[in-house]
Motif scaffolding. Structure first.
Motif, PDB file in Angstrom:
ATOM      1  N   MET A   1       0.830  -1.210   0.000  1.00 19.40           N
ATOM      2  CA  MET A   1       0.000   0.000   0.000  1.00 19.40           C
ATOM      3  C   MET A   1       0.866   1.262   0.000  1.00 19.40           C
ATOM      4  O   MET A   1       0.551   2.232  -0.688  1.00 19.40           O
ATOM      5  N   ARG A   2       1.956   1.230   0.752  1.00 15.83           N
ATOM      6  CA  ARG A   2       2.877   2.383   0.740  1.00 15.83           C
ATOM      7  C   ARG A   2       3.479   2.573  -0.644  1.00 15.83           C
ATOM      8  O   ARG A   2       3.527   3.688  -1.170  1.00 15.83           O
ATOM      9  N   ALA A   3       3.933   1.482  -1.245  1.00 12.65           N
ATOM     10  CA  ALA A   3       4.531   1.569  -2.582  1.00 12.65           C
ATOM     11  C   ALA A   3       3.496   2.034  -3.604  1.00 12.65           C
ATOM     12  O   ALA A   3       3.796   2.854  -4.477  1.00 12.65           O
TER      13      ALA A   3
ATOM     14  N   LEU B   1       1.153   8.889  -6.387  1.00 15.22           N
ATOM     15  CA  LEU B   1       1.567  10.301  -6.367  1.00 15.22           C
ATOM     16  C   LEU B   1       2.362  10.656  -7.619  1.00 15.22           C
ATOM     17  O   LEU B   1       2.145  11.715  -8.225  1.00 15.22           O
ATOM     18  N   GLY B   2       3.276   9.780  -7.996  1.00 19.01           N
ATOM     19  CA  GLY B   2       4.066  10.022  -9.204  1.00 19.01           C
ATOM     20  C   GLY B   2       3.191  10.044 -10.454  1.00 19.01           C
ATOM     21  O   GLY B   2       3.340  10.909 -11.321  1.00 19.01           O
TER      22      GLY B   2
ATOM     23  N   ALA C   1      -4.837   2.382 -11.243  1.00 22.92           N
ATOM     24  CA  ALA C   1      -3.782   1.510 -11.783  1.00 22.92           C
ATOM     25  C   ALA C   1      -2.695   1.266 -10.742  1.00 22.92           C
ATOM     26  O   ALA C   1      -2.193   0.140 -10.612  1.00 22.92           O
ATOM     27  N   ALA C   2      -2.334   2.294  -9.980  1.00 20.31           N
ATOM     28  CA  ALA C   2      -1.268   2.162  -8.990  1.00 20.31           C
ATOM     29  C   ALA C   2      -1.620   1.164  -7.894  1.00 20.31           C
ATOM     30  O   ALA C   2      -0.739   0.525  -7.324  1.00 20.31           O
ATOM     31  N   PHE C   3      -2.902   1.010  -7.610  1.00 22.29           N
ATOM     32  CA  PHE C   3      -3.323   0.065  -6.584  1.00 22.29           C
ATOM     33  C   PHE C   3      -3.803  -1.263  -7.170  1.00 22.29           C
ATOM     34  O   PHE C   3      -3.564  -2.324  -6.591  1.00 22.29           O
ATOM     35  N   LEU C   4      -4.457  -1.218  -8.325  1.00 22.86           N
ATOM     36  CA  LEU C   4      -5.041  -2.429  -8.905  1.00 22.86           C
ATOM     37  C   LEU C   4      -3.988  -3.381  -9.473  1.00 22.86           C
ATOM     38  O   LEU C   4      -4.055  -4.597  -9.247  1.00 22.86           O
ATOM     39  N   VAL C   5      -3.013  -2.866 -10.186  1.00 21.75           N
ATOM     40  CA  VAL C   5      -2.014  -3.737 -10.821  1.00 21.75           C
ATOM     41  C   VAL C   5      -1.244  -4.559  -9.781  1.00 21.75           C
ATOM     42  O   VAL C   5      -1.142  -5.782  -9.916  1.00 21.75           O
TER      43      VAL C   5
END
Length: 102
Positions: free
Chosen positions: A31-33, A39-40, A84-88
């Motif tokens: 989750m942190r990553a 953010l990026g 996408a940042a969380f789903l992938v």
């Protein structure tokens, strides 16, 4: 159909799949990553969406967006990179076999 309504299924799917990985190892680290990646991606989306809209490569009909913008980009555009940042990583986690505790 409006852009905010189009975002809803993606957001619901992202939350559901991400929550399905809660009991998998390294959930908090993932989750942190994902948060850092989000953010990026949001920063890149802000820059490049604004450039593309300013260059008149595409437009959004006012009656189909929420009206909230970051620069020229409607806020709805930012949902996809966040999803996408969380789903992938969540999908990858679910597709990775669990380690045998034996």
């Amino acid at each position: 159909m409006t852009y905010p309504l189009i975002v809803i299924p993606f957001a619901v799917l992202t939350v559901a799949v991400t929550l399905a990985t809660v009991r998998r190892p390294r959930f908090s680290a993932r989750m942190r990553a994902s948060g850092v990646a989000a953010l990026g991606l949001v920063a890149l989306t802000a820059v490049f969406d604004n450039l593309m809209i300013a260059a008149d490569l595409f437009t959004y009909p006012e009656h189909l967006i929420s009206g909230i913008r970051i620069g020229l980009a409607p806020i709805e555009d930012f949902a996809y990179p966040v999803c996408a940042a969380f789903l992938v990583p969540a999908v990858l986690t679910l597709l990775t076999p669990r380690e045998d505790p034996a």
